[in-house]
Each structure stands twice: as C-alpha cells, then as structure tokens.
Design a protein around this motif. Structure first.
Motif, mmCIF file in Angstrom:
data_model
loop_
_atom_site.group_PDB
_atom_site.id
_atom_site.type_symbol
_atom_site.label_atom_id
_atom_site.label_comp_id
_atom_site.label_asym_id
_atom_site.label_seq_id
_atom_site.Cartn_x
_atom_site.Cartn_y
_atom_site.Cartn_z
ATOM 1 N N THR A 58 156.148 -48.846 -108.583
ATOM 2 C CA THR A 58 157.502 -48.582 -109.094
ATOM 3 C C THR A 58 157.957 -47.158 -108.750
ATOM 4 O O THR A 58 158.187 -46.334 -109.638
ATOM 5 N N PRO A 59 158.114 -46.854 -107.460
ATOM 6 C CA PRO A 59 158.562 -45.491 -107.101
ATOM 7 C C PRO A 59 159.934 -45.153 -107.669
ATOM 8 O O PRO A 59 160.167 -44.007 -108.073
ATOM 9 N N PHE A 60 160.847 -46.144 -107.707
ATOM 10 C CA PHE A 60 162.163 -45.847 -108.274
ATOM 11 C C PHE A 60 162.067 -45.554 -109.767
ATOM 12 O O PHE A 60 162.611 -44.552 -110.249
ATOM 13 N N LEU A 61 161.398 -46.430 -110.509
ATOM 14 C CA LEU A 61 161.292 -46.212 -111.952
ATOM 15 C C LEU A 61 160.563 -44.914 -112.275
ATOM 16 O O LEU A 61 160.880 -44.242 -113.259
ATOM 17 N N LYS A 62 159.606 -44.554 -111.432
ATOM 18 C CA LYS A 62 158.903 -43.293 -111.643
ATOM 19 C C LYS A 62 159.861 -42.116 -111.533
ATOM 20 O O LYS A 62 159.842 -41.192 -112.357
ATOM 21 N N ASP A 63 160.729 -42.139 -110.523
ATOM 22 C CA ASP A 63 161.733 -41.084 -110.375
ATOM 23 C C ASP A 63 162.767 -41.149 -111.501
ATOM 24 O O ASP A 63 163.158 -40.121 -112.075
#
Length: 448
Positions: A58-63
C-alpha cells in the motif's frame, strides 16, 4: 472610559480575525464538511505496508497516512461483512443489533443509522457497494438517497456442494476501478462535489475468489522470501501460499485505484476540506491457525483492521494512536466532529478525546463475536463449528470463550501469533476475563 472599552473590543475583534487567518478551518462550519467513508472488505492490517508489512502493498496509503490519524489497534467486533458494517453504521455490537451472519435483514431496528442522521442534517448521501452481500434488502440502505447495489460489472461462477449435489453459485461484484468510476460520476452528477455530501465506497477486491483485471501486472511473486515470511509467521497451509500471494497483489491493485480516486478528489479541491475515513470490515485467516477464510475464528488476523482518519485542513496529521478502538466508534466520532447530536444511542465512543490526548483509553476491553451457525449441515464442510464463540481483548490479554470448544487465553505481548493457549496455566486470569465476556452477553437485546 468609553474610548478604553472601545479599544478593548477592537483588540478582541482583531485577535479573532488573526486566529481565523491562522486557522482557516475555524471559519467553516463543521456541519458543511464532506464525508468520505471507505471500507476495504477482508483487509487485515498486518498485510498493509502502512502498518509495517515487509511488502509494499500500500504505497499510496502509506503516503496518505501522513495526512491522517493512524490507529494501530483497530478492531471489528465480528469478522463478517454484513454484521460488521451494521456495527459501523449503528454503533452497536452484533449481540445488540442481532445480525451475526450475512444475508439476514436488519428488521425492526428502532434507532437511526448514521446515513439517516446525516441525511436529516441535509447531507447528500450515496453508497456504492461492491458485492451482493450488502444489497439494500438487508437494511444498510437506510438514509442513503442513492444506493448502488445492482448492475454489478462482474459475475464469478463458484462451484459449491448443496443438498449433496455439485451446483454453481454466482457471485456478483465489481472491481475497485468500477467503484471509483461510479464515485466520480456521482460526484460530478448534479454538482454533488460542490455540496455537503456523505459518500460511502465499499471495495471487495481482497475477498476470495480474487479477480484482478486480465491485463493487470502483478507486483509480487510467490518467491522464497515470501514463503519464508509465511513460514516464520505460522501460516500453516503451504498449499495456499500462492493464494496468499494473490491476496497481496489484490491489495496492491486496490491501493492503486485508491490513489487514482484521491488524485481526482485533490484535483477537484474536495480532499483538503473533507473528513475521510479508511477502514476494513474484517481481516482474513490466510492459513494461520490452519484456516484461510474468516467468520469462524476470532484470532488477530481476522479481527485486527486498519483505520486511518483524515480531518479537514490537515488537523492532527501524522498522529498515531496505540489505544484499542473499534468500528463502532466511527459513527459517534463523525457526529462529534460535525457537532451533530448523536441520536444513534451509540455503544461506541467518539475518538476525539483520544486524538486530543484528553483520555488514554476509551474502554477497558474490546469485545469480539464469531459468526452465527445453523445446525450442522448434512454435507461435510470445514466452514462450520458447533456452538457460539465470544472474545475480549483487555490490555495485553485476549480471551476466547466457546460454548462448545476448549477455552483460550493468550498474552498478545509475548505471543502475538496466539500460538500458546494459557487458559490452563492462568486460571485466575481466565476467570477474571470471563467476567468481561459475561458483561458483553448481558448486552443482548432480546426484543429483536
């Protein structure tokens, strides 16, 4: 004297203007804040990189979490789609709203649901659900002017055994890209994006059977590093390792579609002013405790879920909270933030005191309940267990009580994978926590 009083008033007015300039969110009525609720079906917290998973699922949710309050210990009261969503919208435990399985209508529930309260406060309301499990006939449509639960884009044919015969069950659903497309259309239609609205989006992509788009390029492979992780963390069904890998790829696909949707929200000027909640209804066993699915057990993989809340104008951005919270706390939190009277008779608690550091915990224990089962079917199935099962998570301890099976007690601090049952070694601790279960059972509403 009059001149002095006048100067004092002028100073107060100037101070208020300065505060308004420094904190622009104060100028807007909270009752006009757009609300976006996203529920990710079957997504367990520990398979998301935003919660430290070794794969970047989840790179987007992490950001995005840098703009949010991140709750590290969020739980569902029941690991099943319909009952857990009913808990979210009613702010009641399953033992109170009486729905403990899918495909069962809410019936004569006497309190309003969250969408009804918001619609009563002139919110435009829309729900887009991705599975027939949440069709309007089960009661979640209450309060939604638009409830998109038909014309599903995909149909998956699943062989099942019923009445000792092999039959085919058709699972109707839609992929994340279809949910996002429909959401954008609704926001554009009749200029909903320029009004105060409550938009609930339900995503089904992490639920079996996995159904990624044919042209989707998978990020992850079922390789040696992945298998070692599963072995080290007691995933006990090696034959299902390829399916766990597909689960991770499905979450990555879902994350990419969320990124697409949130870019649209940002481009349209909606995101910064909105209250956004991202959570899940429950997790998935994935082979831990020799069980792949959900519903039957109350172990962490099934009940520990993600919860991110983004408040308007960056308030509390980046804050992390370790205190346990529950899905039933979401509705009272929304109403508390909007300063709308809570007519739900909520059993959950507003999370704002936690966020504001006014309290350390909002309750002593988190309560859990297993799905309800009918009598044992004639066919031999593994998705069945006799009796009822309840749980309570109190501090570092977790009890699982069953009317039929052996009692269970775990110290999550020393045994986060719940591998060593301490019920016989710690009889007093078990007895003390069993009293918490007895309290939960006393909440049952027998009038429903």
């Amino acid at each position: 004297m009059i001149q002095g009083e006048l100067m004092r008033i002028i100073k107060i007015v100037l101070a208020l203007i300065l505060v308004a300039l420094i904190f622009p969110g104060c100028r807007e009525s909270r009752k006009k804040v757009p609300i976006i609720l996203i529920t990710l079906d079957t997504v367990r917290a520990d398979h998301l990189s935003v919660y430290g998973y070794f794969r970047d699922t989840t790179p987007f949710l992490k950001d995005f979490s840098e703009q949010c309050v991140t709750f590290n210990q969020a739980y569902t009261s029941i690991p099943l789609t319909l009952p857990s969503h009913l808990g979210l919208f009613s702010s009641h435990y399953p033992i109170q709203h009486s729905i403990d399985t899918n495909y069962k209508a809410l019936g004569k529930w006497r309190y309003p649901l969250l969408a009804e309260v918001l619609r009563g406060n002139k919110y435009k309301t829309c729900a887009i659900v991705a599975s027939i499990v949440l069709k309007r006939e089960f009661g979640l449509d209450r309060g939604f002017k638009t409830y998109q639960d038909s014309h599903f884009e995909q149909t998956i044919r699943i062989p099942v055994i019923k009445d000792r015969e092999e039959k085919v069950w058709e699972q109707k659903k839609r992929r994340a890209e279809d949910v996002v497309r429909r959401a954008k259309y609704w926001l554009e239609d009749d200029n909903h994006k320029d009004k105060k609205f409550f938009l609930w989006l339900h995503f089904w992509d992490a639920h079996t059977p996995y159904d990624l788009p044919p042209d989707y390029e998978r990020e992850f492979a079922d390789d040696a590093q992945f298998r070692k992780y599963l072995e080290d963390n007691a995933y006990l069904l090696p034959e299902d390792y390829p399916q766990v890998n597909e689960y991770d790829n499905s979450i990555r696909y879902l994350d990419e579609q969320l990124k697409n949707f949130f870019k649209y929200l940002d481009d349209e000027g909606i995101l910064s002013k909105s209250l956004v909640i991202i959570t899940a209804d429950h997790g998935e066993g994935l082979g831990q405790h020799k069980w792949y699915k959900h519903g039957k057990h109350l172990y962490q993989g099934a009940v520990h879920i993600p919860l991110l809340i983004k408040f308007p104008n960056g308030r509390w951005a980046g804050k992390k909270i370790d205190s346990p919270v529950n899905l039933i706390d979401i509705a009272p939190t929304i109403l508390d933030y909007l300063r709308i009277k809570d007519s739900l008779h909520s059993q959950g608690k507003s999370l704002l005191p936690l966020i504001n550091d006014k309290v350390k915990d909002i309750r002593e224990c988190e309560f859990l309940q297993r799905r309800g089962y009918k009598e044992k079917p004639e066919e031999e199935v593994n998705d069945w267990e006799p009796g009822k099962k309840y749980g309570a998570l109190c501090g570092d301890w977790k009890i699982i009580y069953s009317t039929e099976a052996e009692p269970e007690l775990y110290s999550l601090k020393s045994d986060p994978l719940e591998l060593k049952n301490l019920a016989k070694d710690e009889p007093q601790k078990y007895a003390d926590l069993k009293k918490k279960i007895d309290f939960y059972l006393s909440l049952e509403d027998r009038s429903l």
